[in-house]
Design an enzyme around this catalytic site. Structure first.
Site, mmCIF file in Angstrom:
data_model
loop_
_atom_site.group_PDB
_atom_site.id
_atom_site.type_symbol
_atom_site.label_atom_id
_atom_site.label_comp_id
_atom_site.label_asym_id
_atom_site.label_seq_id
_atom_site.Cartn_x
_atom_site.Cartn_y
_atom_site.Cartn_z
ATOM 1 N N ALA A 16 -1.700 0.653 -5.290
ATOM 2 C CA ALA A 16 -3.007 1.283 -5.512
ATOM 3 C C ALA A 16 -4.137 0.407 -4.992
ATOM 4 C CB ALA A 16 -3.199 1.588 -6.996
ATOM 5 N N GLY A 17 -3.911 -0.210 -3.839
ATOM 6 C CA GLY A 17 -4.978 -0.965 -3.194
ATOM 7 C C GLY A 17 -5.915 -0.029 -2.460
ATOM 8 N N ASN A 18 -6.676 -0.576 -1.526
ATOM 9 C CA ASN A 18 -7.658 0.246 -0.822
ATOM 10 C C ASN A 18 -7.025 1.370 -0.011
ATOM 11 O OD1 ASN A 18 -9.846 -1.175 -1.829
ATOM 12 N ND2 ASN A 18 -9.948 -2.580 -0.091
ATOM 13 N N ARG A 88 -4.780 -8.361 4.936
ATOM 14 C CA ARG A 88 -5.272 -9.455 5.777
ATOM 15 C C ARG A 88 -6.635 -9.947 5.320
ATOM 16 N NH1 ARG A 88 -5.301 -8.843 12.090
ATOM 17 N NH2 ARG A 88 -5.910 -6.686 11.694
ATOM 18 N N ARG A 94 -1.596 -10.104 11.298
ATOM 19 C CA ARG A 94 -0.711 -9.272 10.483
ATOM 20 C C ARG A 94 0.578 -10.016 10.166
ATOM 21 N NH1 ARG A 94 -3.006 -5.765 14.287
ATOM 22 N NH2 ARG A 94 -4.229 -4.039 13.395
ATOM 23 N N HIS A 181 2.387 -2.688 16.150
ATOM 24 C CA HIS A 181 1.026 -2.546 15.616
ATOM 25 C C HIS A 181 0.410 -3.936 15.536
ATOM 26 C CE1 HIS A 181 -2.288 -0.912 13.390
ATOM 27 N NE2 HIS A 181 -1.989 -1.554 12.277
#
Length: 325
Positions: A16-18, A88, A94, A181
């Site tokens: 439930a982070g950003n 990050r 990354r 990525h």
């Protein structure tokens, strides 16, 4: 085609982070699916979901959203989104997140799949390609059911920068980005078009190279500006596009981090490639005809991912085919 109602679809977001929170908002506001938002921090997912529910009267959506610390509440999910892990910070790549996030992704994927063995897994945790492979190893699912969202995000960034450069509507631009990525992603100008016209006919090679470089560093640019944490609105939008396809009745050609078993000459690795995506997962990897320089760039990107996988091999059971690039 008719969209599925919320009651027919369930998406569990692990973390439930950003990014996880922004994705939950997009899914319920778009009436895409009922959502379970899970996190290990007590009170965080519950508070976020209460906030989202209190917007229901304004938004008018009918989806249910549940905040929980209990994996049992994710049972029966159609899609599991792995968004757990550390984000990050300025000065970090990354890949700096590799060891820490490997342990997190492996654990949360195993626990969630135990409750939803028929689910499709979408990974958004960085480093994306390696974490997609970790999630697959942890899940025990067929590789067509485990993928990462990076290609959709990278292509969207490329499209945005092209639109700004040309002054065109971004809706007319279709970009293709292959590879990992990260800094070695491979945007393909030859396969990027504006209303069917190749980008190479509208911009000089120097301008295209500048846009490619900004696409490669698009995430780092946001990290630098924010000072703390990374991008989340665009990653959430990219993940939502994939989820809508996985839950719907359409087949779409999208670039995602998919498992390769010989395509592009690569095996036992997850990496950004164009695929046919549908409610069945990755139906097929589409092999584009690449020029020598493009193929070399793709292999450089693949070797970087392979190096990351070699670093974390000791953290995963040796129950999969040997690696090869």
């Amino acid at each position: 085609m008719a969209a599925r109602s919320c009651r027919e679809s369930k998406v569990s977001i692990l973390g439930a982070g950003n990014v996880g929170s922004a994705l939950a908002q997009r899914l319920i506001q778009g009436n895409v699916a009922d959502v379970v938002l899970l996190d290990i921090v007590e009170g965080r997912p519950q508070g976020i979901t209460l906030d989202l529910l209190e917007a229901c009267g304004v938004e008018g959506h009918t989806c249910r959203i549940t905040g929980t610390n209990d994996y049992a509440q994710t049972a029966g999910s159609d899609v599991l989104v792995v968004a757990a892990g550390f984000a990050r910070q300025p000065g970090m790549s990354r890949d700096d997140l590799l060891l820490t996030n490997t342990r997190i992704v492996f654990e949360v994927t195993q626990k969630a799949v135990a409750h939803s063995p028929e689910a499709t897994v979408v990974v958004v945790t960085n480093p994306l390609d390696a974490m997609s492979h970790v999630a697959w190893r942890a899940s025990g699912l067929v590789p067509e059911r485990v993928m990462g969202m990076a290609g959709v995000l990278d292509a969207a960034r490329f499209e945005t920068f092209i639109a700004w450069e040309l002054g065109f509507s971004v809706r007319d631009i279709r970009a293709m980005v292959l590879g990992g990525h990260g800094d070695l992603m491979v945007p393909l100008p030859r396969y990027t078009t504006i209303s069917g016209v190749p980008l190479t006919q509208l911009l000089s090679s120097a301008r295209i190279d500048a846009l490619i470089e900004r696409t490669r560093t698009g995430g780092a640019e946001i990290v630098h500006l924010l000072k703390r944490g990374g991008a989340y609105y665009a990653p959430a939008a990219a993940a939502a596009r994939m989820i809508e396809t996985l839950l719907g009745d359409e087949r779409r050609l999208l670039p995602v981090a998919a498992y390769l078993s010989g395509e592009y000459g690569l095996r036992n690795i997850h990496m950004g490639v164009p695929v046919i995506l549908s409610r069945h997962g990755v139906e097929r990897v589409v092999e584009l005809t690449l020029e020598t320089e493009e193929k070399a760039a793709l292999y450089r990107s693949a070797h970087t991912i392979r190096a990351s996988l070699d670093q974390i091999a000791h953290l995963m059971p040796a129950n999969q085919p040997p690696s090869a690039v």
